[in-house]
Design a protein around this motif. Structure first.
Motif, mmCIF file in Angstrom:
data_model
loop_
_atom_site.group_PDB
_atom_site.id
_atom_site.type_symbol
_atom_site.label_atom_id
_atom_site.label_comp_id
_atom_site.label_asym_id
_atom_site.label_seq_id
_atom_site.Cartn_x
_atom_site.Cartn_y
_atom_site.Cartn_z
ATOM 1 N N GLU A 173 0.839 -1.192 0.000
ATOM 2 C CA GLU A 173 0.000 0.000 0.000
ATOM 3 C C GLU A 173 0.876 1.245 0.000
ATOM 4 O OE1 GLU A 173 -2.693 0.270 3.312
ATOM 5 O OE2 GLU A 173 -3.352 2.277 2.750
ATOM 6 N N GLU A 209 -0.650 9.541 3.873
ATOM 7 C CA GLU A 209 -1.712 9.718 4.860
ATOM 8 C C GLU A 209 -3.031 10.003 4.160
ATOM 9 O OE1 GLU A 209 -3.221 8.949 7.436
ATOM 10 O OE2 GLU A 209 -1.882 9.867 8.941
ATOM 11 N N TYR A 210 -4.117 9.552 4.761
ATOM 12 C CA TYR A 210 -5.448 9.923 4.285
ATOM 13 C C TYR A 210 -6.369 9.968 5.490
ATOM 14 C CZ TYR A 210 -6.519 4.899 4.594
ATOM 15 O OH TYR A 210 -6.685 3.610 5.035
ATOM 16 N N ARG A 248 2.433 8.080 6.367
ATOM 17 C CA ARG A 248 2.181 7.476 7.682
ATOM 18 C C ARG A 248 3.436 6.780 8.209
ATOM 19 N NH1 ARG A 248 -1.974 5.367 4.636
ATOM 20 N NH2 ARG A 248 -1.655 3.190 5.130
ATOM 21 N N TYR A 249 4.219 6.248 7.285
ATOM 22 C CA TYR A 249 5.438 5.540 7.679
ATOM 23 C C TYR A 249 6.401 5.566 6.502
ATOM 24 C CZ TYR A 249 2.687 1.918 5.360
ATOM 25 O OH TYR A 249 1.908 1.222 4.480
ATOM 26 N N PRO A 250 7.688 5.475 6.785
ATOM 27 C CA PRO A 250 8.637 5.464 5.668
ATOM 28 C C PRO A 250 8.592 4.119 4.957
ATOM 29 C CG PRO A 250 9.775 5.228 7.771
ATOM 30 C CD PRO A 250 8.326 5.397 8.097
ATOM 31 N N LEU A 251 8.787 4.157 3.652
ATOM 32 C CA LEU A 251 8.814 2.887 2.914
ATOM 33 C C LEU A 251 10.052 2.868 2.045
ATOM 34 C CD1 LEU A 251 7.059 0.333 2.417
ATOM 35 C CD2 LEU A 251 6.152 1.503 0.425
#
Lengths: 615, 311
Positions: free
Chosen positions: B150, B154-155, B308-311
């Motif tokens: 995913e 952020e949403y 929301r988080y690092p990828l």
């Protein structure tokens, strides 16, 4: 079959045959005793004769192979006839002549069927007589799948003996399956059994053969596999009671050609409560590079609404995927039961578990295919990453939200030794060959409430080995919130199951997989090095504990307590505070020496020395 | 059209017509077949429920050699002749995604355009879920969630509102697409055309929605260490696009710092990207600037919205 001078004992074949006859006997009127007979086919020693007449109240009639034997029996006062049932046209006339106008109550044939090259013919002839007299047959047949025979054969030994399991007069050898098929084809149905069990049969030689000797690792390993893989490992003779039924046209031989199988059966457990994630799992299956798979959805305790939801998820799929998906409904058992149910229904060469909240990458199936090609029959293991998820509802439509990056926390190669302590292989990252479940009957342990996959993985890995790929092929999801097996069970449950699995592992004889001896050696060497350091630390700690104990003794002694009034604040280390043993719990050995010195030099202690001497 | 305060209501009527459009570039035919099967099923279900009236899949092939012969196309169509009509054209050049999609959208009469990568696998109710988003006007773009990885942006957990939508699979009202002049193919070749378009949608007063209930499978690979593995093309075109995007959205400070960073890089991918931007600037090829007060665009350490988080 092994008796040198046959006699009837309650635990030998004659005793078992008699027990069945007695269990199912029909009352015989006193006046009809001479007109009601039991026909025993083929027992030259007529071992049961007197017992049957005395205990069943019918006349014992023997049908034996030679006139000489018949004459000997007649000398014992037994009615004996000469002839043999061989499946020939003449059988019927022979049997009718023996019975005559009398009522046939029952028939027995002990260890004789194997001598015939046409056992179905023999049984068909007997069946005709059974139908005429509405009587039953008790059949005893040596079991060629006794572990003694099987283990010897595995090492190339096949010993005929004059009598016994491999009697040199035998033309046909029976396993349970063959015997059942033979009865079915012959029009007989078994309705009771009292098999003779022998741990060590007449084939238990040479005694020191490592596969046979009771105390060897090889024996323990083979026996535990044989025991779980099927019944009859210790059955010496099948003793079955049969009645006549309709013949069935089943074939006695099996097809060498295996049925066409998909490569992978994917077992998906669902309780119908995670529809959004289940859709995601199916969508990911629709995107597989290799589509040689079937999906078995095991719906566990689904209510009507959940069932409809699950059916809809399946029906919604593209036709090709829908057509290879089966829904099995299961209303009993624990959360482990659906795995056994699904594995049992699996047609694939390999079987994988995809729970309804996990996500495979496109190479999930294809990586398993590659691994299975490289090492057929071994567990195929790739790598899963772990990712947190939770339910979300955007514009009132339920969906799944990831909460954190995928974490590569599971090792790229399966480490057998490490897995003896804990599991680092999520179920989605492995595919099991079908053989261990279907052929060796290694099933999931339904007494475990959690970590059942680890238990199963280890029991299979110990036999098949594991072939690993470092490729990441799936995402193992952890629910941040909401219900999952992690939240449904307490830490106590997890600990309890963990301990249970360790106990099972400890009680199992295992093959050491290829290459693991080296790992063990290195681990031992490493451990020895660590032990040297540990020993020093341990010695230090023991010393420290002794000193701490000394502090405790002083402070806890009745003399110290009694001398309380003498203690003056500030004379010891903790100035201005009450002196307690617990104060020194974390002191080093050296610091404790100092404390002990000060305590012992303290006025309280020196002045109470009189108390101590008495104490 | 840009920066208007009045918005249009794009709530779908029953029987909405959808044009799905994808740009091919050396894709495997087998992957397209799987994608077609899943799209056809999603269309079939949406048509059965009278949510959708018709679906055409307009495919533009930017590969050097045609991916599908006429016979292969007929075979692809034959996998489901009723739910989705395939309309294939070979571009004969590598148009990139922005221009390719503009060409595909040209002359479209459908109510909505579904911009998607050619190999995405639809979940069966993707069309239902995406269209539903337009019932919450003013909405200008609804994006599907990608599997297995995913996007970490952020949403809003309730409204789905997000900074920008990827066009791996996103639904846009055709009329709005035309009003906004489609994708900016002058500035973007492969990447960030969707960021730019999303921001234009928002600048025009519409919300961009991320809808996780609409999921599609768009395979990605992780390295054996579990890391994201961008291709070299992804790195180059992303780097180049970053500069064009910062310029267009009136962030000279970002242009300056990124340009300096790229120009000082030892990696030729970045120096090449910097050179491309400088050359466009020197030749006066940069497009007109938007959002001078920086209301819409977000440049956050190389990201175009909060993650929301690092990828």
């Amino acid at each position: 079959v092994t008796n040198q001078a046959p006699e009837l004992f309650y635990d030998n074949v004659f005793g078992h045959v008699l027990a069945l006859l007695k269990t199912h006997r029909r009352p015989v009127a006193d006046g009809a005793r001479t007109e009601t007979i039991h026909l025993d086919i083929g027992d030259a020693d007529a071992v049961m004769a007197e017992h049957i007449e005395r205990e069943l109240g019918v006349t014992y009639v023997a049908l034996v192979a030679s006139a000489e034997i018949a004459a000997a029996l007649r000398e014992r006062g037994i009615e004996a006839h000469v002839g043999s049932v061989a499946g020939a046209d003449t059988d019927a006339a022979l049997l009718r002549e023996v019975v005559g106008a009398r009522t046939l109550q029952s028939i027995s044939m002990i260890d004789n069927l194997s001598q015939s090259a046409h056992p179905t013919g023999v049984l068909s002839s007997i069946r005709a007589l059974m139908l005429e007299h509405r009587c039953e047959l008790v059949l005893s047949v040596p079991n060629v799948t006794h572990w003694n025979v099987g283990f010897k054969l595995a090492f190339g030994i096949w010993d005929y003996t004059h009598e016994g399991l491999l009697d040199d007069s035998h033309s046909t050898f029976f396993s349970r399956t063959n015997l059942l098929k033979t009865l079915t084809v012959s029009g007989l149905r078994t309705f009771d059994a009292d098999d003779v069990e022998l741990e060590y049969s007449d084939q238990a030689f040479p005694e020191q053969h490592p596969a046979l000797a009771r105390g060897t690792e090889l024996n323990a390993f083979l026996r535990q596999l044989r025991r779980q893989s099927g019944p009859d490992d210790t059955v010496n003779q099948f003793v079955w009671m049969c009645t006549a039924s309709e013949p069935n046209s089943a074939t006695l031989t099996v097809s060498v050609k295996e049925p066409a199988r998909p490569f992978l059966s994917i077992v998906m457990r669902t309780q119908g409560r995670r529809i959004a994630s289940m859709r995601e799992a199916f969508t990911s299956l629709a995107g597989q590079d290799d589509t040689d798979f079937e999906v078995i959805v095991v719906g566990h305790r689904l209510g009507l609404d959940e069932l409809k939801d699950v059916e809809r998820v399946i029906d919604d799929n593209p036709a090709w995927l829908r057509e290879r998906t089966r829904l099995l409904k299961l209303d009993h058992g624990t959360r482990v039961t659906p795995l056994n149910h699904g594995f049992a229904a699996a047609n694939g060469e390999y079987i994988a578990i995809l729970d309804d909240d996990d996500i495979p990458f496109a190479n999930w199936v294809s990586t398993f295919v590659e691994l299975a090609d490289e090492r057929p029959g071994a567990i195929a293991r790739a790598v899963a990453v772990r990712q947190d998820i939770e339910n979300v509802s955007v514009l009132s439509r339920p969906g799944i939200r990831t909460e954190g990056a995928p974490e590569r926390i599971y090792p790229p190669v399966f480490d057998f030794l490490e897995h003896l302590s804990y599991n680092s292989t999520p179920p989605i990252s492995v595919a099991f060959p079908r053989g261990p479940f279907h052929d060796l009957k290694i099933v999931f342990d339904e007494t475990l409430e959690t970590t059942e996959d680890w238990d199963y993985l280890m029991r299979v890995a110990a036999i098949t080995g594991v072939h690993s790929s470092p490729a990441i092929t799936s995402i193992y999801h952890w629910w941040k919130t909401g219900e999952s097996s992690r939240t449904e069970h307490s830490k106590d449950d997890w600990d309890k199951n963990h301990t249970a699995i360790l106990r099972k592992l400890d009680q199992t004889t295992m093959l050491l997989p290829y290459g693991v001896a080296k790992d063990v050696r290195e681990w031992l060497l490493d451990r020895r090095g660590m032990t040297d350091r540990d020993v020093k630390q341990l010695q230090n700690e023991n010393l420290r504990m002794l000193k701490l104990q000394r502090v405790w003794e002083i402070l806890d002694s009745s003399s110290w307590r009694a001398a309380g009034v003498l203690r003056l604040p500030g004379v010891l280390l903790r100035r201005g505070r009450r002196i307690k043993a617990s104060t020194y719990l974390n002191y080093s050995a050296e610091a404790l020496d100092q404390v002990i010195g000060e305590l012992e030099r303290s006025r309280s202690w020196t002045m109470t020395s009189a108390f101590r001497r008495r104490g | 059209v840009l920066q208007t305060e009045s918005t249009e209501d794009f709530t779908p009527a029953p029987g909405a017509r959808i044009q799905v459009q994808s740009v091919l570039y050396n894709n495997e035919p087998r992957a397209i077949e799987r994608a077609f099967d899943s799209l056809a099923r999603a269309a079939d279900l949406a048509i059965s429920d009278d949510i959708v009236g018709s679906v055409v899949w307009r495919i533009g092939d930017a590969s050097p050699i045609r991916t599908f012969s006429d016979e292969q196309l007929a075979a692809l169509q034959a996998r489901d002749p009723n739910s989705v009509w395939i309309d294939y054209q070979w571009f004969g050049e590598n148009t990139g995604s922005a221009r390719g999609h503009n060409v595909l959208a040209d002359g479209a009469t459908a109510d909505y355009l579904l911009i998607q990568n050619p190999d995405v696998i639809h979940s069966p109710r993707t069309l239902h879920e995406l269209l539903d988003g337009f019932h919450h006007s003013p909405v200008g773009m609804v994006e599907a969630k990608q599997l297995p990885i995913e996007h970490p942006k952020e949403y809003d957990r309730h409204t789905g509102e997000t900074g920008w939508a990827t066009t791996a699979c996103a639904l846009i009202p055709r009329k709005l697409f035309e009003q906004l002049d489609g994708f900016d193919s002058e500035s973007f070749f492969l990447y960030c055309d969707d960021v730019d378009f999303s921001w234009k949608v928002r600048l025009a007063g519409y919300r961009v929605i991320f809808q996780p209930s609409a999921c599609v499978f768009h395979d990605k690979k992780l390295s054996t260490a579990g890391a994201w593995q961008p291709s070299s093309a992804e790195i180059y075109y992303s780097a180049e696009a970053a500069l064009f995007l910062a310029h267009k959205w009136s962030r000279d400070d970002i242009v300056d710092s990124v340009l300096a960073m790229f120009q000082g890089s030892e990696d030729s991918t970045y120096t090449k990207a910097a050179a491309s931007f400088v050359s466009a600037r020197d030749e006066g090829r940069l497009v007109a600037r938007l959002d001078p007060s920086n209301r819409i665009a977000v440049f956050d350490d190389g990201l175009y919205t909060k993650h929301r988080y690092p990828l």
